[in-house]
Enzyme design. Structure first.
Site, short mmCIF file in Angstrom:
data_model
loop_
_atom_site.label_atom_id
_atom_site.label_comp_id
_atom_site.label_asym_id
_atom_site.label_seq_id
_atom_site.Cartn_x
_atom_site.Cartn_y
_atom_site.Cartn_z
NE ARG A 53 86.91 53.75 74.19
CZ ARG A 53 88.61 53.80 74.12
NH1 ARG A 53 89.21 53.32 72.47
NH2 ARG A 53 89.19 53.99 75.66
NE ARG A 95 79.02 56.43 74.04
CZ ARG A 95 80.46 55.23 74.87
NH1 ARG A 95 81.39 55.23 73.44
NH2 ARG A 95 80.15 54.69 75.67
CD GLN A 202 86.46 49.33 76.80
OE1 GLN A 202 86.44 48.39 77.12
NE2 GLN A 202 85.47 50.07 77.14
CG ASP A 243 84.25 58.72 79.44
OD1 ASP A 243 84.40 59.02 78.27
OD2 ASP A 243 84.46 58.06 80.60
CG ASN A 253 87.28 56.84 83.68
OD1 ASN A 253 88.05 56.82 82.65
ND2 ASN A 253 88.17 55.92 83.93
CE LYS A 254 84.17 52.18 79.13
NZ LYS A 254 82.67 52.25 78.25
#
Length: 344
Positions: A53, A95, A202, A243, A253-254
């Site tokens: 990931r 993804r 994470q 990302d 992003n996350k």
């Protein structure tokens, strides 16, 4: 100023004997084990199920997946090219948010189209060289991000980071953590607060593990704790990965990144984004055009096999969120530091 030498204690991925070896990030931090991908479907599953990931690492893995798409050296070139088309579509769907994945697969397809190989074995060799080049470029971009971002972090700073944008998310020394690793190697004293990053943890599982592996002073906090630390003036800067970055500087992003950007603006703390050029998507004018992946509801309802939410509970589980450019102080890439849209 040359980049200080940073030696990582682990490898996120490696190409060995015609197969892709991945550090299994699902098992961390309790077990350090690897998964070997001998075929393209192995790579697809590894990307989809989070064995590997992080946008840059996914891109490198997908490049090697395209090499593994050619499994029959005796097959006709027509058949091989048709299979490459099919596997390219499959890998890109694994993804949908991280643009590095699409970037790497498209680059591999361009390399295949430009190849003058006369058989399947020759085309595979050509693609293998291209994948290795992508791998090396990612490592070099990470080192460059570390070098360029290093002057932003001075002795004694407390840094907050979100999710994992370290070596585990790349094939090199990371993106958001690269300047921190470079500073640590040079003797600059920094302390990192890593939030847990629900729902897949994470930060707790991965960022804390690799920071501790490297000997960087760090403290784990719950996602709920960040605002309190800002209020107590215990955060000097925030740095996160990305990302996908749109043409106007909007950052995806996350999930939870947007929260921290808002807090940073309110408390007058710089909010940095670190990403290689492969994460920029100039074709998209702004972040509203970026697809946001939704993950399985069990990532929210469960912690491993243990269910926390009541049966039948409705669950919303986006993997990413959008941080508008006007909340970003600067973007650190391998090309330099670009001011964000934030005033002050």
């Amino acid at each position: 100023m040359s980049n200080p030498e940073v030696q990582m204690t682990f490898q996120t991925l490696a190409w060995r004997d015609g197969a892709l070896e991945l550090l299994d990030q699902r098992a961390l931090p309790t077990r350090v084990t690897t998964v070997t991908c001998a075929g393209v479907m192995d790579v697809f599953e590894a990307i989809r199920n989070l064995t590997v990931r992080g946008a840059p690492a996914i891109g490198v893995a997908a490049a090697y997946g395209m090499v593994l798409s050619i499994s029959d050296a005796a097959a006709s070139l027509e058949r091989v090219r048709a299979q490459l088309d099919e596997d390219a579509r499959r890998l890109k769907a694994a993804r949908p948010t991280a643009v590095n994945l699409m970037w790497a697969v498209d680059r591999m397809m361009r390399a295949a189209a430009a190849s003058d190989a006369y058989d399947a074995a020759g085309l595979r060799d050509h693609l293998e060289r291209e994948a290795i080049a992508i791998h090396r470029e990612d490592q070099a971009m990470c080192r460059k991000i570390g070098e360029i971002g290093l002057p932003l972090f001075i002795d004694g700073m407390n840094i907050l980071t979100h999710c994992n944008a370290g070596a585990l998310a790349t094939s090199g020394i990371g993106t958001a953590l690269a300047p921190i690793y470079c500073a640590h190697a040079r003797g600059v004293r920094l302390h990192v607060f890593a939030d847990e990053t629900r729902p897949v943890w994470q930060g707790a599982r991965l960022t804390m593990w690799e920071l501790m592996q490297q000997g960087v002073p760090c403290t784990l906090i719950t996602d709920n704790t960040a605002a309190s630390l800002f209020a107590k003036q215990r955060i000097d800067a925030v740095i996160v990965g990305a990302d996908r970055i749109a043409a106007n500087g909007d950052v995806v992003n996350k999930i939870g990144t947007y929260n921290l950007a808002v807090l940073a603006v309110h408390h007058g703390v710089p909010f940095y984004v670190a990403a290689p050029t492969s994460t920029f998507d100039p074709a998209l004018p702004n972040g509203r055009h970026i697809p946001i992946e939704e993950r399985s509801s069990t990532e929210v309802s469960n912690v491993g096999p243990v269910r926390l939410a009541p049966p039948g509970a409705k669950i919303y589980s986006p993997a990413f969120d959008l941080t508008p450019s006007d909340l970003v102080t600067a973007i650190i890439s391998d090309q330099g530091i670009t001011p964000g849209g934030r005033d002050g």
